[in-house]
Design an enzyme around this catalytic site. Sequence first.
Site, PDB file in Angstrom:
ATOM      1  N   GLN A  11      15.548  -8.320  -2.379  1.00  0.00           N
ATOM      2  CA  GLN A  11      14.269  -9.015  -2.249  1.00  0.00           C
ATOM      3  C   GLN A  11      13.936  -9.748  -3.555  1.00  0.00           C
ATOM      4  OE1 GLN A  11      10.660  -7.172  -0.351  1.00  0.00           O
ATOM      5  NE2 GLN A  11      10.054  -6.922  -2.474  1.00  0.00           N
ATOM      6  N   HIS A  70       4.989   1.671  -7.717  1.00  0.00           N
ATOM      7  CA  HIS A  70       3.917   0.661  -7.766  1.00  0.00           C
ATOM      8  C   HIS A  70       3.081   0.824  -9.029  1.00  0.00           C
ATOM      9  CE1 HIS A  70       4.275   1.164  -3.210  1.00  0.00           C
ATOM     10  NE2 HIS A  70       4.515  -0.123  -3.389  1.00  0.00           N
ATOM     11  N   GLY A  75       9.590  -4.876  -8.207  1.00  0.00           N
ATOM     12  CA  GLY A  75      10.454  -3.741  -8.527  1.00  0.00           C
ATOM     13  C   GLY A  75      11.920  -4.047  -8.238  1.00  0.00           C
ATOM     14  N   GLY A 123       0.800  -1.218   0.000  1.00  0.00           N
ATOM     15  CA  GLY A 123       0.000   0.000   0.000  1.00  0.00           C
ATOM     16  C   GLY A 123       0.830   1.264   0.000  1.00  0.00           C
ATOM     17  N   ASN A 124       0.145   2.384   0.263  1.00  0.00           N
ATOM     18  CA  ASN A 124       0.741   3.714   0.145  1.00  0.00           C
ATOM     19  C   ASN A 124       1.419   3.816  -1.220  1.00  0.00           C
ATOM     20  OD1 ASN A 124       3.277   5.810   1.384  1.00  0.00           O
ATOM     21  ND2 ASN A 124       1.142   6.343   1.208  1.00  0.00           N
ATOM     22  N   LEU A 125       0.602   3.581  -2.234  1.00  0.00           N
ATOM     23  CA  LEU A 125       1.139   3.426  -3.588  1.00  0.00           C
ATOM     24  C   LEU A 125       1.784   4.711  -4.100  1.00  0.00           C
ATOM     25  CD1 LEU A 125      -1.668   1.296  -5.322  1.00  0.00           C
ATOM     26  CD2 LEU A 125       0.241   0.548  -3.889  1.00  0.00           C
TER      27      LEU A 125
END
Length: 507
Positions: A153, A35, A147, A29-31
């Site tokens: 990651q 994103h 990303g 979230g908090n795009l």
Amino acid sequence: MQQTILKTINDLNKWKKNIENINFVPTMGNLHKGHLELIQQSYKDGSNETLVSIFINPLQFNDKKDFKNYPKTIGKDIKLAFSSGANAIFLPSENEILNIKSLIYQKACKKLSSNLCGKSREGHFDGVCTIVLRMLKIINPKKIFLGEKDWQQLIILKNMIKELNLKVEVKSITTQRDADGVPYSSRNNLLTTSERKDLQFFSEELKKAKKSFTVNKAINLKEINKSFETKNLKIEYLQHLSAFSLNESIDKENITILAGAMLCGSTRLIDHVFLMKRKPIIAIDGPAGSGKSTVTKLIAKKLDFIYLDTGAMYRALSWFLIDQKINYKNVNILQECLKELNIVFKTNLNSDQDIFINNICVTDKIRSQKISSIVSSFASISKVREFLVKEQRKIGDKGGLVAEGRDIGTTVFPKAEIKIYLTASIYERAKRRKIELEQQGQEINFNKLKDQIKQRDLDDSTRNISPLVKAEDAIEIITDNHTADQIADKIIQIFYEKLPKEIKNDF
Ligand code: CDP
């Protein structure tokens, strides 16, 4: 376009019933624009439906305060995700995702998580792997979009997907940056103006280091750290590592990553640059008639890379030793002969390559049946191989090259960025070779040709030095029933998928 919000796994399963393939974009979230780029890429990718998940994963926070403070902007996120091309948004509760008896706690690969963020954030990547695996099991997507900003990651998740043999394709996008060069991050919202300036300085120093690397091919971590000290920046780590294995032995590595994390007040932010010593190399090995030459030439043309046909070098040398009646069995004579030898490729008027040995053009001569039947025995002579491997490495010195042969990925360029092992059934390979020879005006019996190829396969794969084997890290492609164009495009796709997108601009 229908836009659906899914709050439970039950909702998701109902939605999935009418959907063939899903592209999955996991988020917390908090795009931001990073994103949105992922969602747009997924949308553009084809006919698959795009599912965006918004789930703040408690398992990946080792700091409770950080978890509590993580920015939450659900209403805004939903609007942004839909307007960027999402077909559905999955908003599960913590209970829904974590509160099951059968939750698999997936450990991240130790080697890949021992450096960079893994060092200071204990258990972080285990938490990421656990939740992404859970999501993949629930959603069963065709592709997952991630990303490259979180490069470690990405590498860890790619490794997990490979190890667990999950049938999901990983698509990645380059780090998206704001006008001041700072990478977009959900945590950027928490920064004060002066902290933002610090972060900008941090990113600029990494960029500067990259620039100087292009000249002196070295990174001086001490010097960079000193520049951070002048600004009083709180650096958590700054490391220069191999870009793919993320370890510290980088001497022989071509693509490396210079990555750091800094604390801006209580907010922790990361950034990195990729460094490359030479342009990339693509290694293509395989048996006779597997389509290597055609495919390799096509790739070279499409990427504007140097095309290196190492088989032609073995053929040319074999031709020369016979034509000049060199007593090659005498090591001293052979060695003297090799000292004077000069093999070069030149582009001809048809945009094909001619091969010259000591200024004699032998392009056609080396394709005779006679040379085909003797080349493998010459190729098993250690002095011959030593000499040609050295010549081949000289040609590939600066990279930007696609080479084909029998030992490219194993011996000539073991650090090639991608290694392909091309093969096809013996019937298909003999059929192709027969057509090729007929086009050159040579007639040959099909079964005889098949036997000759089989014999050459055997000689090449059983010789003592650099036998034809599939390199451990090579990707095998069977070319039966595919056109050369299809195979070339597939290899180019694998190549780009493996490399960080950011370095595309560097070659
Ligand atoms: O085109 P084709 O598959 O017939 O073979 P080539 O690429 O022209 O190579 C001819 C021969 O050279 C092979 O059968 C091998 O014996 C030798 N060779 C090798 O030993 N190592 C290489 N890197 C390339 C070719």
